[in-house]
Design a protein around this motif. Structure first.
Motif, PDB file in Angstrom:
ATOM      1  N   LYS A 130       7.884   6.076   1.430  1.00  0.00           N
ATOM      2  CA  LYS A 130       8.765   5.521   0.901  1.00  0.00           C
ATOM      3  C   LYS A 130       9.480   4.729   1.998  1.00  0.00           C
ATOM      4  N   VAL A 131      10.143   5.200   3.086  1.00  0.00           N
ATOM      5  CA  VAL A 131      10.118   5.054   4.071  1.00  0.00           C
ATOM      6  C   VAL A 131       8.926   3.701   4.314  1.00  0.00           C
ATOM      7  N   ALA A 132       8.275   3.604   4.321  1.00  0.00           N
ATOM      8  CA  ALA A 132       7.359   2.571   4.833  1.00  0.00           C
ATOM      9  C   ALA A 132       7.390   1.184   4.453  1.00  0.00           C
ATOM     10  N   ASP A 152      -0.623   6.805   8.763  1.00  0.00           N
ATOM     11  CA  ASP A 152      -0.033   6.034   9.698  1.00  0.00           C
ATOM     12  C   ASP A 152       1.648   5.764   8.892  1.00  0.00           C
ATOM     13  N   VAL A 153       1.909   6.597   7.541  1.00  0.00           N
ATOM     14  CA  VAL A 153       3.352   6.546   7.081  1.00  0.00           C
ATOM     15  C   VAL A 153       3.615   7.440   7.679  1.00  0.00           C
ATOM     16  N   ILE A 154       3.327   8.286   7.760  1.00  0.00           N
ATOM     17  CA  ILE A 154       3.847   9.369   9.434  1.00  0.00           C
ATOM     18  C   ILE A 154       4.320   8.719  10.045  1.00  0.00           C
ATOM     19  N   ALA A 189      -3.109  13.308   3.126  1.00  0.00           N
ATOM     20  CA  ALA A 189      -3.789  12.359   2.968  1.00  0.00           C
ATOM     21  C   ALA A 189      -5.053  12.219   2.075  1.00  0.00           C
ATOM     22  N   ALA A 190      -5.535  13.544   1.960  1.00  0.00           N
ATOM     23  CA  ALA A 190      -7.125  13.448   1.634  1.00  0.00           C
ATOM     24  C   ALA A 190      -7.021  13.662   0.052  1.00  0.00           C
ATOM     25  N   ALA A 191      -5.888  14.328  -0.184  1.00  0.00           N
ATOM     26  CA  ALA A 191      -4.969  15.307  -1.511  1.00  0.00           C
ATOM     27  C   ALA A 191      -4.621  13.223  -2.592  1.00  0.00           C
ATOM     28  N   SER A 247       0.738  -1.468  -0.159  1.00  0.00           N
ATOM     29  CA  SER A 247       0.067  -0.094   0.259  1.00  0.00           C
ATOM     30  C   SER A 247       0.838   1.297   0.273  1.00  0.00           C
ATOM     31  N   ALA A 248       1.855   1.608   1.027  1.00  0.00           N
ATOM     32  CA  ALA A 248       2.739   1.893   0.987  1.00  0.00           C
ATOM     33  C   ALA A 248       3.663   2.387  -0.566  1.00  0.00           C
ATOM     34  N   ALA A 249       4.034   1.429  -1.510  1.00  0.00           N
ATOM     35  CA  ALA A 249       4.532   1.646  -2.230  1.00  0.00           C
ATOM     36  C   ALA A 249       3.770   1.504  -3.742  1.00  0.00           C
ATOM     37  N   ALA A 250       2.083   2.498  -3.208  1.00  0.00           N
ATOM     38  CA  ALA A 250       1.586   2.664  -4.701  1.00  0.00           C
ATOM     39  C   ALA A 250       2.586   4.463  -4.756  1.00  0.00           C
TER      40      ALA A 250
END
Length: 248
Positions: free
Chosen positions: A181-183, A231-233, A221-223, A155-158
Protein backbone atom coordinates in the motif's frame (compact mmCIF):
# COMPACT_ATOMS: atom_id res chain seq x y z
CA UNK A 1 -12.57 -38.40 -6.44
CA UNK A 2 -12.88 -39.44 -2.80
CA UNK A 3 -11.43 -37.14 -0.16
CA UNK A 4 -11.06 -37.02 3.59
CA UNK A 5 -11.30 -33.51 5.00
CA UNK A 6 -10.12 -32.38 8.41
CA UNK A 7 -11.67 -28.96 9.01
CA UNK A 8 -11.27 -26.52 11.88
CA UNK A 9 -14.66 -26.07 13.57
CA UNK A 10 -15.19 -23.32 16.13
CA UNK A 11 -18.70 -22.18 16.97
CA UNK A 12 -17.72 -18.68 18.10
CA UNK A 13 -14.78 -16.45 18.91
CA UNK A 14 -14.87 -17.52 22.55
CA UNK A 15 -15.45 -21.23 21.96
CA UNK A 16 -12.74 -23.86 21.88
CA UNK A 17 -12.10 -25.14 18.37
CA UNK A 18 -11.11 -28.56 17.07
CA UNK A 19 -10.43 -30.41 13.85
CA UNK A 20 -13.44 -32.39 12.61
CA UNK A 21 -13.21 -35.09 9.95
CA UNK A 22 -15.54 -35.42 6.97
CA UNK A 23 -15.52 -37.66 3.92
CA UNK A 24 -16.67 -36.66 0.45
CA UNK A 25 -17.28 -38.97 -2.49
CA UNK A 26 -17.52 -38.15 -6.19
CA UNK A 27 -15.72 -34.80 -5.99
CA UNK A 28 -15.19 -33.45 -9.49
CA UNK A 29 -11.61 -32.60 -10.34
CA UNK A 30 -12.99 -29.61 -12.25
CA UNK A 31 -14.60 -28.15 -9.12
CA UNK A 32 -12.91 -25.29 -7.35
CA UNK A 33 -11.88 -25.75 -3.74
CA UNK A 34 -14.73 -23.55 -2.55
CA UNK A 35 -17.22 -25.43 -4.71
CA UNK A 36 -16.05 -28.60 -3.00
CA UNK A 37 -16.82 -26.97 0.36
CA UNK A 38 -20.22 -25.92 -1.02
CA UNK A 39 -20.96 -29.59 -1.72
CA UNK A 40 -19.98 -30.49 1.84
CA UNK A 41 -22.16 -27.73 3.27
CA UNK A 42 -25.17 -28.81 1.22
CA UNK A 43 -24.80 -32.27 2.70
CA UNK A 44 -24.39 -30.92 6.24
CA UNK A 45 -27.49 -28.75 5.89
CA UNK A 46 -29.49 -31.69 4.53
CA UNK A 47 -28.39 -33.73 7.55
CA UNK A 48 -29.39 -30.95 9.93
CA UNK A 49 -25.83 -30.02 10.87
CA UNK A 50 -24.24 -26.58 11.00
CA UNK A 51 -22.48 -25.78 7.70
CA UNK A 52 -18.81 -24.84 7.69
CA UNK A 53 -18.43 -21.05 7.76
CA UNK A 54 -15.82 -19.66 5.37
CA UNK A 55 -15.22 -16.30 3.70
CA UNK A 56 -15.83 -15.86 -0.02
CA UNK A 57 -17.17 -13.28 -2.42
CA UNK A 58 -16.13 -12.83 -6.05
CA UNK A 59 -14.56 -16.29 -6.47
CA UNK A 60 -12.42 -14.82 -9.23
CA UNK A 61 -9.20 -14.20 -7.30
CA UNK A 62 -9.82 -10.47 -7.06
CA UNK A 63 -11.62 -9.53 -3.85
CA UNK A 64 -9.29 -11.11 -1.29
CA UNK A 65 -12.13 -12.57 0.77
CA UNK A 66 -11.17 -16.25 0.61
CA UNK A 67 -8.74 -17.16 3.34
CA UNK A 68 -7.97 -20.80 4.00
CA UNK A 69 -4.82 -22.55 5.11
CA UNK A 70 -4.81 -25.80 3.14
CA UNK A 71 -2.41 -28.50 4.31
CA UNK A 72 -0.39 -25.85 6.11
CA UNK A 73 -0.14 -23.48 3.13
CA UNK A 74 -2.12 -20.24 2.85
CA UNK A 75 -4.37 -20.62 -0.21
CA UNK A 76 -3.08 -24.14 -0.81
CA UNK A 77 -0.39 -25.89 -2.84
CA UNK A 78 -0.61 -23.93 -6.10
CA UNK A 79 1.62 -20.85 -6.26
CA UNK A 80 0.19 -17.46 -7.21
CA UNK A 81 -3.36 -18.75 -6.74
CA UNK A 82 -6.13 -17.76 -4.36
CA UNK A 83 -8.21 -20.43 -2.65
CA UNK A 84 -11.18 -19.73 -4.91
CA UNK A 85 -9.06 -20.31 -8.02
CA UNK A 86 -7.56 -23.54 -6.69
CA UNK A 87 -9.13 -26.57 -8.36
CA UNK A 88 -9.46 -30.10 -7.10
CA UNK A 89 -7.30 -31.43 -9.93
CA UNK A 90 -4.36 -30.36 -7.76
CA UNK A 91 -5.29 -33.17 -5.38
CA UNK A 92 -5.40 -36.94 -5.79
CA UNK A 93 -8.10 -39.49 -5.13
CA UNK A 94 -7.92 -40.60 -1.50
CA UNK A 95 -6.09 -37.50 -0.28
CA UNK A 96 -6.56 -36.25 3.26
CA UNK A 97 -6.75 -32.45 3.35
CA UNK A 98 -6.41 -30.24 6.42
CA UNK A 99 -8.31 -26.95 6.23
CA UNK A 100 -7.73 -24.21 8.79
CA UNK A 101 -8.30 -20.46 9.12
CA UNK A 102 -5.57 -17.84 8.97
CA UNK A 103 -3.47 -18.22 12.11
CA UNK A 104 -2.35 -14.85 13.47
CA UNK A 105 -2.90 -12.91 16.66
CA UNK A 106 -4.17 -9.92 14.70
CA UNK A 107 -6.73 -12.12 12.88
CA UNK A 108 -8.90 -13.67 15.61
CA UNK A 109 -11.25 -16.45 14.56
CA UNK A 110 -14.92 -15.44 14.38
CA UNK A 111 -16.36 -18.83 13.46
CA UNK A 112 -14.89 -21.95 11.86
CA UNK A 113 -12.72 -20.71 8.98
CA UNK A 114 -13.76 -17.05 9.19
CA UNK A 115 -11.34 -14.59 10.79
CA UNK A 116 -11.62 -10.91 11.64
CA UNK A 117 -9.38 -8.98 9.24
CA UNK A 118 -10.59 -5.54 10.27
CA UNK A 119 -7.04 -4.77 11.43
CA UNK A 120 -6.20 -4.31 7.74
CA UNK A 121 -9.01 -1.78 7.46
CA UNK A 122 -7.58 0.20 10.36
CA UNK A 123 -4.17 0.27 8.69
CA UNK A 124 -5.73 1.65 5.50
CA UNK A 125 -7.70 4.21 7.50
CA UNK A 126 -4.44 5.36 9.07
CA UNK A 127 -2.92 6.37 5.75
CA UNK A 128 -3.68 4.11 2.81
CA UNK A 129 -5.25 6.84 0.70
CA UNK A 130 -4.57 10.18 -0.98
CA UNK A 131 -6.41 13.44 -0.43
CA UNK A 132 -7.61 14.98 -3.66
CA UNK A 133 -10.03 17.81 -4.41
CA UNK A 134 -13.37 16.72 -5.78
CA UNK A 135 -14.51 17.74 -9.21
CA UNK A 136 -13.92 16.66 -12.77
CA UNK A 137 -11.33 13.92 -13.10
CA UNK A 138 -8.14 15.09 -14.84
CA UNK A 139 -7.03 13.52 -18.09
CA UNK A 140 -5.16 10.26 -17.56
CA UNK A 141 -2.00 11.67 -19.13
CA UNK A 142 -2.13 15.03 -17.32
CA UNK A 143 0.48 13.98 -14.76
CA UNK A 144 3.50 12.34 -16.41
CA UNK A 145 4.89 9.35 -14.52
CA UNK A 146 8.01 7.43 -15.58
CA UNK A 147 7.05 4.00 -16.89
CA UNK A 148 9.34 2.23 -14.42
CA UNK A 149 7.56 3.92 -11.51
CA UNK A 150 4.13 3.32 -13.01
CA UNK A 151 4.86 -0.38 -13.51
CA UNK A 152 6.19 -0.77 -9.97
CA UNK A 153 3.19 1.06 -8.52
CA UNK A 154 0.83 -1.11 -10.56
CA UNK A 155 2.50 -4.30 -9.35
CA UNK A 156 2.23 -3.19 -5.72
CA UNK A 157 -1.39 -2.15 -6.21
CA UNK A 158 -2.23 -5.73 -7.22
CA UNK A 159 -2.41 -6.57 -3.50
CA UNK A 160 -5.93 -7.83 -2.74
CA UNK A 161 -5.58 -7.62 1.05
CA UNK A 162 -6.32 -11.30 1.62
CA UNK A 163 -3.89 -11.67 4.53
CA UNK A 164 -2.02 -14.72 3.25
CA UNK A 165 1.23 -12.88 3.99
CA UNK A 166 0.28 -12.60 7.65
CA UNK A 167 -0.82 -16.24 7.85
CA UNK A 168 2.45 -17.41 6.28
CA UNK A 169 4.74 -15.23 8.39
CA UNK A 170 6.15 -16.96 11.49
CA UNK A 171 5.86 -13.60 13.26
CA UNK A 172 2.36 -12.79 12.03
CA UNK A 173 3.64 -9.62 10.38
CA UNK A 174 1.61 -7.51 7.99
CA UNK A 175 4.60 -5.75 6.47
CA UNK A 176 4.08 -7.08 2.93
CA UNK A 177 0.48 -5.85 2.89
CA UNK A 178 1.46 -2.50 4.35
CA UNK A 179 4.50 -2.22 2.09
CA UNK A 180 2.36 -2.80 -0.99
CA UNK A 181 0.00 0.00 0.00
CA UNK A 182 2.81 2.41 0.86
CA UNK A 183 4.71 1.57 -2.34
CA UNK A 184 1.87 1.92 -4.81
CA UNK A 185 0.93 5.33 -3.41
CA UNK A 186 4.48 6.54 -2.77
CA UNK A 187 5.63 5.81 -6.31
CA UNK A 188 3.12 8.18 -7.88
CA UNK A 189 3.05 12.00 -7.78
CA UNK A 190 -0.44 11.97 -6.30
CA UNK A 191 0.84 10.15 -3.23
CA UNK A 192 3.70 12.50 -2.40
CA UNK A 193 2.00 15.16 -0.19
CA UNK A 194 1.08 12.62 2.50
CA UNK A 195 3.99 10.25 2.01
CA UNK A 196 5.57 10.85 5.43
CA UNK A 197 2.40 10.99 7.52
CA UNK A 198 1.07 7.96 5.63
CA UNK A 199 3.89 5.63 6.54
CA UNK A 200 4.08 6.80 10.16
CA UNK A 201 0.34 6.36 10.64
CA UNK A 202 0.16 2.98 8.97
CA UNK A 203 3.11 1.55 10.90
CA UNK A 204 1.60 2.77 14.17
CA UNK A 205 -1.75 1.16 13.30
CA UNK A 206 0.03 -2.06 12.28
CA UNK A 207 1.85 -2.33 15.59
CA UNK A 208 -1.21 -1.35 17.62
CA UNK A 209 -3.25 -4.11 15.95
CA UNK A 210 -0.84 -6.74 17.25
CA UNK A 211 0.99 -7.72 14.08
CA UNK A 212 4.52 -9.00 14.55
CA UNK A 213 7.74 -7.52 13.25
CA UNK A 214 9.40 -8.47 9.97
CA UNK A 215 12.54 -10.62 10.12
CA UNK A 216 12.90 -11.07 6.35
CA UNK A 217 12.09 -14.77 6.19
CA UNK A 218 10.31 -14.23 2.87
CA UNK A 219 7.39 -16.55 3.62
CA UNK A 220 4.99 -13.68 2.95
CA UNK A 221 6.13 -13.17 -0.62
CA UNK A 222 6.12 -16.92 -1.27
CA UNK A 223 2.49 -17.17 -0.14
CA UNK A 224 1.23 -14.03 -1.88
CA UNK A 225 -1.25 -14.98 -4.61
CA UNK A 226 -0.38 -11.80 -6.51
CA UNK A 227 3.38 -12.42 -6.28
CA UNK A 228 4.19 -9.14 -4.58
CA UNK A 229 7.90 -9.07 -3.80
CA UNK A 230 9.90 -8.18 -0.73
CA UNK A 231 11.07 -4.97 -2.39
CA UNK A 232 7.91 -3.23 -1.17
CA UNK A 233 9.02 -3.87 2.42
CA UNK A 234 12.33 -2.23 1.57
CA UNK A 235 10.48 0.81 0.24
CA UNK A 236 8.34 0.89 3.38
CA UNK A 237 11.37 0.77 5.67
CA UNK A 238 13.14 3.51 3.70
CA UNK A 239 10.10 5.78 3.82
CA UNK A 240 9.62 5.10 7.52
CA UNK A 241 13.22 5.95 8.40
CA UNK A 242 13.08 9.23 6.49
CA UNK A 243 9.72 10.18 7.98
CA UNK A 244 10.79 9.30 11.52
CA UNK A 245 13.97 11.39 11.24
CA UNK A 246 12.05 14.39 9.93
CA UNK A 247 9.43 14.04 12.65
CA UNK A 248 12.02 13.83 15.44
Amino acid sequence: MKLKLRIWRQSSADAKGRMVSYELDDVSEDASFLEMLDVLNERLIAEGDDPVAFDHDCREGICGACSLVIDGQPHGPQAATTTCQLHMRKFKDGDSIDIEPWRAGAFPVIKDLVVDRSAFDRIIQAGGYISAPTGTAPDAHAVPIPKQDADAAFSAAACIGCGACVAACPNGSGMLFMGAKVAHLGLTPQGQPERATRVLGMVAAHDEAGFGGCTNTGECAAACPKEIGLDVIGRLNADFRKAAIRAA
